[in-house]
Design a protein around this motif. Structure first.
Motif, short mmCIF file in Angstrom:
data_model
loop_
_atom_site.label_atom_id
_atom_site.label_comp_id
_atom_site.label_asym_id
_atom_site.label_seq_id
_atom_site.Cartn_x
_atom_site.Cartn_y
_atom_site.Cartn_z
N LYS A 105 91.52 -33.36 -32.86
CA LYS A 105 90.42 -34.24 -32.47
C LYS A 105 89.97 -33.89 -31.06
O LYS A 105 90.62 -33.13 -30.34
CB LYS A 105 90.88 -35.70 -32.52
N GLY A 106 88.85 -34.49 -30.67
CA GLY A 106 88.33 -34.24 -29.34
C GLY A 106 89.30 -34.63 -28.23
O GLY A 106 89.26 -34.08 -27.13
N ASP A 107 90.21 -35.58 -28.52
CA ASP A 107 91.18 -36.00 -27.51
C ASP A 107 92.44 -35.15 -27.52
O ASP A 107 93.40 -35.44 -26.80
CB ASP A 107 91.53 -37.48 -27.67
N THR A 119 94.56 -34.65 -30.09
CA THR A 119 95.60 -35.07 -31.03
C THR A 119 95.30 -34.52 -32.43
O THR A 119 94.23 -34.00 -32.69
CB THR A 119 95.71 -36.60 -31.08
N ASP A 157 84.91 -33.82 -33.88
CA ASP A 157 86.26 -33.74 -34.47
C ASP A 157 86.27 -32.73 -35.61
O ASP A 157 86.70 -33.02 -36.73
CB ASP A 157 86.72 -35.12 -34.96
#
Length: 453
Positions: free
Chosen positions: A233-235, A237, A228
């Motif tokens: 972030k890694g996702d 978002t 992150d």
């Protein structure tokens, strides 16, 4: 919240890919060794396959004139022509031209892209999936390369150069201030170094550090995290609420206006300061920067090196035991519309393993690369190797752990760019910090939501 329209580029590329799939080679490949026969009964010389290598990287930067002939020696039936997308090496202009080429009848075979420009083009089918080629060759991707290039579960490119970040330092200025070359330090110690290295007043003032106005500098401390480690972030978002981002903005403002150990932000933007000039002209003692500066530390035709440069890891966060750095690869792909995909893959595979090292300018994303040997090659090919402190460079590279580097989402560049105006309001004392963080989070979230499928 108003949802953005689908960019025209994505529509035109999608249409072009449908057209090319119907008429231009589809899923077939041309055999680079295929040959006809002459009427005399003797076997004719094979007609070479001619591939286009479309990239934004100039020969001065990537050393194509050294690399391509070596490939052609090993593959005499394949010729590679450099298609420089922009003479100045402007990546933004190059990607715009690439998109126009994809939507036209222009030849595309091998495509090299910067870090944040890959996933959106892979997502709409601009590139050939390489999974079957890798399977046929018989190697495990994760054992061969340092970063994951999968988009929607498929590999559409192999990583070529692998950019890391560190701090370059004027070694004579360190010695003058009685400071050792850092091998294990924190961002607080970075600030202390900057104060001790600051000297003089007025136009000739030497600042302890130069912090440029790229988005990367607003997230410097985030870059020291193992994961992150960007505005997202890694996702995919928003990562704006991470307290490390807040701490980094506070550090920038403190260095610029309280300690006065870094150039004031308004000078950077109003005078259009260039980081190379600030560092190589002795106006800044330290510069956090990417590893393309290794070769440049030996000087260039435009800016000769007049002092020795030392290297230190990107400072670590308080409580971390290791020095982390983001790794930002460039990607090399086979164009889906290529009529010679097999030959194009051969070049991509060769270049992203042994080939890139021939140029001796950048670090490799190949897991089997000999780092010390590559450092010696890069330093040795610089204009003046004596101006590069090799010991500190090797220590920095070996003691820096790559942070996680998922393929940037297709809106990563857009998210980075919305941060700048909001962060500037805080740095220039026009908004308080909490409001700035809230605004950054809101702007990034709007970008995320507008790009949801």
């Amino acid at each position: 919240m108003k949802k953005k329209r689908i960019p025209a580029m994505l529509f035109s590329l999608s249409l072009a890919l449908v057209v090319s799939a119907c008429g231009g080679g589809g899923g077939t490949t041309s055999d680079p060794a295929a040959s006809g026969s002459s009427g005399s009964g003797k076997e004719a010389e094979p007609t070479p396959v001619v591939l286009k290598l479309s990239t934004w990287q100039t020969d001065a930067k990537a050393q194509w004139s050294k690399i391509i002939p070596e490939f052609e020696k090993k593959h005499p039936n394949i010729k590679v022509e450099l298609d420089l997308l922009n003479e100045k090496g402007d990546s933004l202009a190059s990607m715009q031209k690439l998109d126009l080429m994809a939507a036209s009848n222009d030849q595309l075979d091998i495509v090299e892209l910067p870090y944040t420009n890959y996933s959106q083009r892979a997502d709409i089918g601009l590139f050939e999936a390489l999974d079957s080629y890798i399977e046929q060759e018989g190697y495990q991707y994760d054992e061969e390369y340092l970063v994951d290039t999968r988009v929607n579960g498929s590999i559409y490119a192999l990583p070529s150069s692998m950019q890391r970040w560190f701090v370059i330092m004027n070694k004579s200025m360190l010695e003058e201030a009685g400071l050792p070359i850092p091998t294990d330090w924190t961002w607080k110690e970075f600030e202390e170094y900057a104060k001790k290295l600051t000297k003089g007043d007025g136009a000739e003032k030497r600042y302890g550090a130069y912090l440029h106005n790229w988005p990367d500098y607003f997230q410097l401390q985030l870059m020291s995290k193992p994961s992150d480690n960007t505005f997202l972030k890694g996702d995919g978002t928003s990562n704006a609420k991470d307290p490390v981002l807040k701490a980094n903005l506070e550090m920038m403002k403190r260095m610029m206006y309280e300690d006065k150990s870094a150039n004031p932000y308004e000078d950077i933007i109003s005078q259009k300061l260039a980081y190379r000039n600030q560092y190589f002209n002795g106006l800044a003692a330290m510069l956090p920067m990417g590893d393309w500066m290794v070769a440049e530390s030996g000087g260039t035709d435009a800016i000769p090196a007049t002092f020795e440069t030392a290297f230190a890891p990107l400072p670590k966060l308080e409580g971390e035991s290791k020095h982390y750095s983001p790794v930002q690869p460039t990607y090399m792909a086979v164009a889906a519309k290529s009529k010679n995909k097999e030959a194009a893959y051969q070049f991509v595979r060769w270049y992203t393993s042994e080939g890139l090292e021939i140029g001796g300018r950048v670090f490799s994303g190949w897991a089997k690369s000999d780092t010390d040997k590559l450092i010696d090659t890069i330093v040795g090919s610089s204009k003046d190797p004596s101006k590069i402190d090799v010991e500190s460079l090797k220590n920095t590279i070996h003691n820096t752990v790559p942070g996680s580097a998922p393929v940037p989402v297709k809106y990563a560049e857009e998210a980075k760019n919305v941060v700048i105006p909001e962060a500037e309001l805080y740095i220039l004392n026009k908004d308080d910090l909490d409001k700035t963080i809230d605004s950054i989070d809101q702007k990034i979230t709007e970008v995320v939501n507008s790009n949801k499928n």
